[in-house]
Design an enzyme around this catalytic site. Structure first.
Site, PDB file in Angstrom:
ATOM      1  N   GLU A  23       5.985  -0.067  -1.771  1.00  0.00           N
ATOM      2  CA  GLU A  23       4.817   0.745  -2.184  1.00  0.00           C
ATOM      3  C   GLU A  23       5.277   1.868  -3.114  1.00  0.00           C
ATOM      4  O   GLU A  23       4.877   3.021  -2.967  1.00  0.00           O
ATOM      5  CB  GLU A  23       4.113   1.323  -0.958  1.00  0.00           C
ATOM      6  CG  GLU A  23       3.690   0.273   0.046  1.00  0.00           C
ATOM      7  CD  GLU A  23       2.858   0.816   1.205  1.00  0.00           C
ATOM      8  OE1 GLU A  23       2.393   1.970   1.137  1.00  0.00           O
ATOM      9  OE2 GLU A  23       2.680   0.078   2.187  1.00  0.00           O
ATOM     10  N   GLU A  29       4.159   1.002   9.849  1.00  0.00           N
ATOM     11  CA  GLU A  29       4.198   2.420  10.255  1.00  0.00           C
ATOM     12  C   GLU A  29       4.132   2.637  11.766  1.00  0.00           C
ATOM     13  O   GLU A  29       3.308   3.417  12.257  1.00  0.00           O
ATOM     14  CB  GLU A  29       3.087   3.194   9.535  1.00  0.00           C
ATOM     15  CG  GLU A  29       3.195   3.083   8.018  1.00  0.00           C
ATOM     16  CD  GLU A  29       2.044   3.742   7.256  1.00  0.00           C
ATOM     17  OE1 GLU A  29       1.205   4.409   7.877  1.00  0.00           O
ATOM     18  OE2 GLU A  29       1.998   3.581   6.020  1.00  0.00           O
TER      19      GLU A  29
HETATM   20  O1  G3I Z   1     -14.191   1.080   0.672  1.00  0.00           O
HETATM   21  C1  G3I Z   1     -14.720   2.396   0.861  1.00  0.00           C
HETATM   22  C2  G3I Z   1     -15.969   2.568   0.049  1.00  0.00           C
HETATM   23  O2  G3I Z   1     -16.945   1.684   0.561  1.00  0.00           O
HETATM   24  C3  G3I Z   1     -16.435   4.021   0.149  1.00  0.00           C
HETATM   25  O3  G3I Z   1     -17.513   4.210  -0.678  1.00  0.00           O
HETATM   26  C4  G3I Z   1     -15.306   4.973  -0.285  1.00  0.00           C
HETATM   27  C5  G3I Z   1     -15.698   6.429  -0.129  1.00  0.00           C
HETATM   28  O4  G3I Z   1     -14.605   7.228   0.240  1.00  0.00           O
HETATM   29  O5  G3I Z   1     -14.184   4.721   0.527  1.00  0.00           O
HETATM   30  C6  G3I Z   1     -13.683   3.397   0.391  1.00  0.00           C
HETATM   31  O6  G3I Z   1     -12.588   3.255   1.216  1.00  0.00           O
HETATM   32  C7  G3I Z   1     -11.403   3.874   0.776  1.00  0.00           C
HETATM   33  C8  G3I Z   1     -10.350   2.776   0.612  1.00  0.00           C
HETATM   34  O7  G3I Z   1      -9.109   3.360   0.314  1.00  0.00           O
HETATM   35  C9  G3I Z   1     -10.719   1.796  -0.515  1.00  0.00           C
HETATM   36  O8  G3I Z   1     -10.788   2.446  -1.728  1.00  0.00           O
HETATM   37  C10 G3I Z   1     -10.960   4.874   1.816  1.00  0.00           C
HETATM   38  O9  G3I Z   1     -11.874   5.968   1.861  1.00  0.00           O
HETATM   39  C11 G3I Z   1      -9.567   5.375   1.513  1.00  0.00           C
HETATM   40  O10 G3I Z   1      -9.099   6.184   2.596  1.00  0.00           O
HETATM   41  C12 G3I Z   1      -8.638   4.206   1.354  1.00  0.00           C
HETATM   42  O11 G3I Z   1      -7.380   4.688   1.011  1.00  0.00           O
HETATM   43  C13 G3I Z   1      -6.298   3.785   1.155  1.00  0.00           C
HETATM   44  C14 G3I Z   1      -5.290   4.325   2.159  1.00  0.00           C
HETATM   45  O12 G3I Z   1      -4.210   3.417   2.265  1.00  0.00           O
HETATM   46  C15 G3I Z   1      -5.951   4.552   3.501  1.00  0.00           C
HETATM   47  O13 G3I Z   1      -5.572   3.751   4.486  1.00  0.00           O
HETATM   48  C16 G3I Z   1      -5.611   3.654  -0.185  1.00  0.00           C
HETATM   49  O14 G3I Z   1      -6.495   3.031  -1.116  1.00  0.00           O
HETATM   50  C17 G3I Z   1      -4.334   2.826  -0.049  1.00  0.00           C
HETATM   51  O15 G3I Z   1      -3.586   2.907  -1.238  1.00  0.00           O
HETATM   52  C18 G3I Z   1      -3.470   3.375   1.081  1.00  0.00           C
HETATM   53  O16 G3I Z   1      -2.351   2.537   1.225  1.00  0.00           O
HETATM   54  C19 G3I Z   1      -1.397   2.900   2.229  1.00  0.00           C
HETATM   55  C20 G3I Z   1      -0.748   1.644   2.707  1.00  0.00           C
HETATM   56  O17 G3I Z   1      -1.726   0.717   3.140  1.00  0.00           O
HETATM   57  C21 G3I Z   1       0.238   1.928   3.826  1.00  0.00           C
HETATM   58  N1  G3I Z   1       1.219   2.928   3.419  1.00  0.00           N
HETATM   59  C22 G3I Z   1       0.676   4.162   2.866  1.00  0.00           C
HETATM   60  C23 G3I Z   1      -0.268   3.829   1.708  1.00  0.00           C
HETATM   61  C24 G3I Z   1      -0.756   5.054   1.027  1.00  0.00           C
HETATM   62  O18 G3I Z   1      -1.566   5.785   1.920  1.00  0.00           O
END
Ligand code: G3I
Length: 366
Positions: free
Chosen positions: A258, A153
Site C-alpha cells: 500500500e 492489521e
Molecule cells: O462508499 C461510501 C460512500 O457511499 C459515501 O458517500 C462516502 C461518504 O464519506 O463514503 C464512502 O465510503 C468511504 C470509502 O473509503 C470509499 O470511498 C469511506 O467513508 C472511507 O472511510 C473509506 O476510506 C478507505 C479506508 O481504507 C477506510 O477503511 C480508503 O478509501 C482506503 O484507501 C483505506 O485503505 C486502507 C486499507 O484498506 C488498509 N490499510 C490502510 C489503508 C489506508 O487507510
C-alpha cells in the site's frame, strides 16, 4: 488577441512535450519486470471504468491490481445472508480483459466491518461469521484472483494482538483459523498477512511470531505485506531493509502492498495508518493547497529513488510493490487523518501527469 496566444502556445508545447516523453517512456512494470511486480489500488470508479484518464495509466504501468475498498466486508457482505459481489465481479472482468492479476483485499479486518458483524454477541456466532464469510468469498474467487490479504492489521505497535472484536470473542487463534478456512476454500490462491508499520522492530517481531504460529499449525501462508504508508523525510530505510531480510527468512514472499508518501505535517508524533484516528483541518496542516514547492518535490523524488534502490537491492526477496492509488487526487491521504487536505503521495499528479520521481524510478533500472 495576439497577446494571450503566446502563453497558450507555450503551455501547449510544454504539455505536448511532457505527454510525448511519457508516451516514449517504458512503463514501470516493464522497467521492473526482472525485479518485482508493480501494482496499484483501484477505487470503485476505476473498476467500473468511469475514470478514462486513470484507465490508460493502469494498463500501461501496472501488472497487479488491488481493490481499494470493493472486497471489504461492509461492501461485499452487508448482512448475514446477503453478499454484494457486483463490484468484485467487475474487478475480475477488468483484470481478465486487461490480463492483470488481482490481489484480493481483505477477508478479515476489524475496520469497515458491516453493522451486523459489529453487533454479534456470542463467540459461536462470530466463529460462524468467520467461517461463512471467508469460505463463501474465497471459494467464489479461487482461481480468479492471485492472492488474498487473509488477515489485515491484527497487531498493535508493540507487537501484541490488537484488541479487535475477533480477539475479544475468539481469542488469539482466530488468525490461524482464518488462514485454515482460506486454505480450504481457496487452494489456488496465495494467502498473505498484511499490516502497516511491521517494518518497525517491535511490531515486526509480533508479525514474525504470528507467521511462525500459522506455519507451526501446518497451515499455509505464502507471504507478508508491509503496507508502506510512510512520511516524506522519515522513510525508515534501515527498518525496511532489516524487515525484508527477517521476513524472507521465514520462507515466504515479502511485498510492499500500500505504498504512498505523505508530504503533509503529521498531527501526532506517531506514524500510523489507523483509519479511526482523525484530526481537525487548518492552514498549518494543509500547507500546499495549490501546488507542491520544488524543494519538497525534490525530497519526494529523492525518497522514492532511495526506496526503489533498496527494493532493487533485495529484488530476490521482494515479490511486489503496490502503490495505494493511481494518482494524487484519489488518495485516501487527502482525507486522512484530516479531512479535505491536498496531498501529493503518488507518482502521478492530479492531472494524471507523471512526476519527476516516476521518470527517475525508471531511469535507475537502466
Ligand atoms: O462508499 C461510501 C460512500 O457511499 C459515501 O458517500 C462516502 C461518504 O464519506 O463514503 C464512502 O465510503 C468511504 C470509502 O473509503 C470509499 O470511498 C469511506 O467513508 C472511507 O472511510 C473509506 O476510506 C478507505 C479506508 O481504507 C477506510 O477503511 C480508503 O478509501 C482506503 O484507501 C483505506 O485503505 C486502507 C486499507 O484498506 C488498509 N490499510 C490502510 C489503508 C489506508 O487507510
Amino acid at each position: 488577441m495576439t497577446i494571450p496566444t503566446k502563453p497558450i502556445f507555450f503551455v501547449l508545447l510544454i504539455s505536448f512535450s511532457v505527454i510525448k516523453n511519457y508516451a516514449q517512456t517504458i512503463s514501470l512494470k516493464d522497467a521492473y519486470k526482472n525485479s518485482f511486480m508493480i501494482g496499484t489500488a483501484l477505487n470503485a470508479s476505476q473498476i467500473e471504468e468511469r475514470d478514462s484518464n486513470a484507465a490508460k495509466i493502469i494498463t500501461h504501468e501496472f501488472n497487479a491490481i488491488t481493490p481499494e475498498n470493493s472486497m471489504k466486508c461492509e461492501v461485499i457482505h452487508p448482512s448475514w445472508n446477503t453478499y454484494h459481489f457486483e463490484q468484485a465481479d467487475k474487478l475480475i472482468a477488468y483484470g481478465n480483459k486487461n490480463k492483470i492479476p488481482i490481489m484480493g483485499h481483505t477477508l478479515v479486518w476489524h475496520s469497515q466491518l458491516s453493522g451486523f458483524v459489529k453487533n454479534i454477541q456470542s463467540a459461536d456466532s462470530l466463529s460462524l461469521f468467520l467461517d461463512q464469510h471467508i469460505s463463501t468469498i474465497a471459494a467464489r474467487y479461487d482461481g480468479k484472483i492471485f492472492s488474498w490479504d487473509v488477515v489485515n492489521e491484527a497487531l498493535n505497535e508493540d507487537g501484541s494482538m490488537r484488541n479487535s472484536i475477533f480477539l475479544q470473542k475468539l481469542g488469539p487463534n482466530y488468525v490461524v483459523d482464518a488462514f485454515r478456512i482460506a486454505q480450504k476454500a481457496a487452494p489456488k490462491t496465495e494467502l498473505y498477512y498484511n499490516d502497516y508499520n511491521i517494518e518497525q522492530p517491535q511490531k515486526r517481531a509480533g508479525a514474525i511470531n504470528l507467521i511462525k504460529k500459522i506455519q507451526a499449525a501446518g497451515v499455509r501462508i505464502d507471504g507478508v505485506g508491509i503496507q508502506g504508508h510512510w512520511q516524506l523525510g522519515h522513510v525508515p530505510f534501515k527498518d525496511i531493509e532489516e524487515s525484508i531480510e527477517a521476513f524472507s527468512k521465514l520462507g515466504i514472499k515479502v511485498m510492499f502492498t500500500e505504498l504512498d508518501l505523505t508530504v503533509l505535517p503529521n498531527p501526532w508524533d506517531v506514524t500510523t495508518a489507523d483509519v479511526n484516528m482523525k484530526a481537525e483541518n487548518n492552514a498549518y496542516f494543509n500547507p500546499y493547497p495549490t501546488g507542491l514547492p520544488d524543494s519538497v518535490e525534490q525530497m519526494f523524488t529523492k525518497d522514492y529513488v532511495q526506496l526503489f534502490a533498496l527494493f532493487q537491492k533485495h529484488k530476490k526477496d521482494v515479490f511486489r510493490v503496490t502503490f495505494w492509488g493511481v494518482h494524487d487526487k484519489q488518495s485516501w491521504l487527502n482525507n486522512w487523518p484530516i479531512f479535505g487536505r491536498t496531498n501529493y503521495p503518488l507518482l502521478f499528479d492530479r492531472n494524471y501527469q507523471p512526476k519527476e520521481a516516476y521518470y527517475k524510478l525508471i531511469s535507475i533500472t537502466k
